[in-house]
Design a protein around this motif. Structure first.
Motif, PDB file in Angstrom:
ATOM      1  N   ALA A 117       0.825  -1.208   0.000  1.00 45.78           N
ATOM      2  CA  ALA A 117       0.000   0.000   0.000  1.00 45.78           C
ATOM      3  C   ALA A 117       0.857   1.255   0.000  1.00 45.78           C
ATOM      4  N   CYS A 118       0.482   2.209  -0.818  1.00 40.34           N
ATOM      5  CA  CYS A 118       1.102   3.534  -0.816  1.00 40.34           C
ATOM      6  C   CYS A 118      -0.005   4.532  -0.487  1.00 40.34           C
ATOM      7  N   GLU A 119       0.086   5.125   0.680  1.00 43.18           N
ATOM      8  CA  GLU A 119      -0.979   6.018   1.131  1.00 43.18           C
ATOM      9  C   GLU A 119      -1.094   7.257   0.250  1.00 43.18           C
ATOM     10  N   ARG A 120       0.066   7.809  -0.170  1.00 40.98           N
ATOM     11  CA  ARG A 120      -0.008   9.064  -0.917  1.00 40.98           C
ATOM     12  C   ARG A 120       1.344   9.397  -1.531  1.00 40.98           C
ATOM     13  N   LEU A 121       1.346   9.638  -2.803  1.00 34.30           N
ATOM     14  CA  LEU A 121       2.530  10.111  -3.510  1.00 34.30           C
ATOM     15  C   LEU A 121       2.139  11.395  -4.232  1.00 34.30           C
ATOM     16  N   GLY A 132      -2.857   4.002  -3.896  1.00 29.40           N
ATOM     17  CA  GLY A 132      -3.296   2.679  -4.341  1.00 29.40           C
ATOM     18  C   GLY A 132      -2.443   1.583  -3.749  1.00 29.40           C
ATOM     19  N   THR A 133      -2.755   0.369  -4.123  1.00 25.00           N
ATOM     20  CA  THR A 133      -2.049  -0.804  -3.618  1.00 25.00           C
ATOM     21  C   THR A 133      -1.523  -1.620  -4.786  1.00 25.00           C
ATOM     22  N   THR A 134      -0.215  -1.876  -4.765  1.00 25.92           N
ATOM     23  CA  THR A 134       0.419  -2.709  -5.787  1.00 25.92           C
ATOM     24  C   THR A 134       0.282  -4.164  -5.360  1.00 25.92           C
ATOM     25  N   ASP A 135      -0.281  -5.000  -6.222  1.00 21.93           N
ATOM     26  CA  ASP A 135      -0.551  -6.392  -5.857  1.00 21.93           C
ATOM     27  C   ASP A 135       0.687  -7.105  -5.348  1.00 21.93           C
ATOM     28  N   TYR A 174       1.462   1.996 -10.690  1.00 20.18           N
ATOM     29  CA  TYR A 174       1.805   1.037  -9.640  1.00 20.18           C
ATOM     30  C   TYR A 174       3.320   0.978  -9.420  1.00 20.18           C
ATOM     31  N   GLU A 175       4.095   1.130 -10.485  1.00 18.99           N
ATOM     32  CA  GLU A 175       5.552   1.162 -10.323  1.00 18.99           C
ATOM     33  C   GLU A 175       5.970   2.349  -9.469  1.00 18.99           C
ATOM     34  N   LEU A 176       5.416   3.518  -9.754  1.00 19.91           N
ATOM     35  CA  LEU A 176       5.740   4.711  -8.975  1.00 19.91           C
ATOM     36  C   LEU A 176       5.373   4.521  -7.508  1.00 19.91           C
ATOM     37  N   LEU A 177       4.198   3.950  -7.269  1.00 23.50           N
ATOM     38  CA  LEU A 177       3.733   3.744  -5.904  1.00 23.50           C
ATOM     39  C   LEU A 177       4.608   2.743  -5.161  1.00 23.50           C
ATOM     40  N   ALA A 178       4.988   1.665  -5.846  1.00 21.65           N
ATOM     41  CA  ALA A 178       5.815   0.637  -5.204  1.00 21.65           C
ATOM     42  C   ALA A 178       7.193   1.190  -4.854  1.00 21.65           C
ATOM     43  N   ALA A 181       6.726   3.377  -1.802  1.00 21.78           N
ATOM     44  CA  ALA A 181       6.366   2.641  -0.583  1.00 21.78           C
ATOM     45  C   ALA A 181       7.522   1.811  -0.045  1.00 21.78           C
ATOM     46  N   LEU A 182       8.273   1.153  -0.931  1.00 21.09           N
ATOM     47  CA  LEU A 182       9.333   0.245  -0.497  1.00 21.09           C
ATOM     48  C   LEU A 182      10.723   0.871  -0.516  1.00 21.09           C
ATOM     49  N   GLY A 183      10.860   1.946  -1.249  1.00 17.95           N
ATOM     50  CA  GLY A 183      12.166   2.590  -1.323  1.00 17.95           C
ATOM     51  C   GLY A 183      13.179   1.816  -2.127  1.00 17.95           C
TER      52      GLY A 183
END
Length: 264
Positions: A117-121, A132-135, A174-178, A181-183
């Protein structure tokens, strides 16, 4: 410029029919989930449980994880328009796909993140915030990459390859969010894990397909604006025109269909 939040899963709908997107994501107009979408949610629940247990070092069997699918399908609190779909049949299809995923797809994957999950970018210059949430996030020889589960009647071709057409912009988000979220840098091709919701065993295919550099069209270049720039201009202009030729232009999929001047 005010910041407008966009869910990664809604980007394709924004470009398909801005009026429908506005109704759902700006005006908050709601409608029951369709049977196909609810089945997809159920499959995500069970496969996510299976993969997370493996990632945690406490693996469970496919049968143990399947309970999450059954519970989701039978959730009495969920608003679902089953229409002419039999919930019991949907459950059978979902269980078959879950079993095939656990046996044929999961053993070949090396996940480092499940339902990330990425709360906000925030992208202030565009006035957008992505969420959103990356599967899944997986490791490959090419580095980290995302995997996205897609269910549907045309999710996997007869050759066993997942259909990737049309999913690029969403996977780019989703790539941007991941990454956020994970760094970790996401450099491997994005992967679609397709699960075909056919009524027969032969049609219940599972398979994968890849998309190279899905962010390219999303971010654009100095000379060519990307889809995020176009999304920003559209949203901040307030010009949410309709698309009467959209395959989803119907009362079944659009909450404003009854009063929409653009409908087919």
């Amino acid at each position: 410029m005010n910041i407008v939040t966009i869910r990664a899963s809604s980007l394709a709908e924004l470009f398909d029919c801005p009026a429908r997107w506005e109704a759902k994501h700006i005006l908050g107009m709601r409608m029951p989930s369709g049977a196909a979408a609810h089945l997809g949610t159920a499959v995500h629940a069970s496969t996510g449980l299976f993969d997370q247990a493996t990632l945690d070092g406490a693996p469970i069997t496919a049968d143990d994880a399947a309970g999450a699918l059954v519970d989701t399908i039978r959730d009495k609190n969920a608003e679902v328009d089953w229409d002419d779909t039999d919930p019991a049949a949907a459950e059978r299809i979902g269980l078959a796909l879950h079993a095939r995923y656990c046996a044929e797809i999961a053993p070949r994957q090396h996940y480092v993140g499940v339902e990330v999950a990425c709360e906000r970018l925030e992208i202030p210059e565009l006035g957008l915030a992505l969420t959103g949430t990356t599967d899944r996030v997986r490791t490959t020889e090419a580095g980290f990459g995302i995997s996205d589960l897609k269910t549907g009647g045309r999710a996997v071709g007869t050759d066993g390859t997942a259909v990737t057409a049309g999913h690029g912009p969403q996977l780019g988000v989703y790539e941007l969010l991941a990454e956020h979220a994970l760094g970790v840098p996401i450099s491997a091709p994005a992967q679609i894990v397709g699960l075909n919701t056919g009524k027969t065993a032969a049609a219940q295919r599972v398979g994968t397909g890849e998309i190279e550099s899905p962010r390219a069209a999303l971010l654009g270049t100095e000379d060519q604006p990307g889809l995020l720039q176009h999304a920003s201009r559209l949203i901040h202009s307030g010009a949410f025109y309709g698309n009467g030729k959209s395959v989803l232009c119907s009362a079944k999929y659009c909450p404003r269909h009854a009063t929409c001047p653009y409908k087919s």
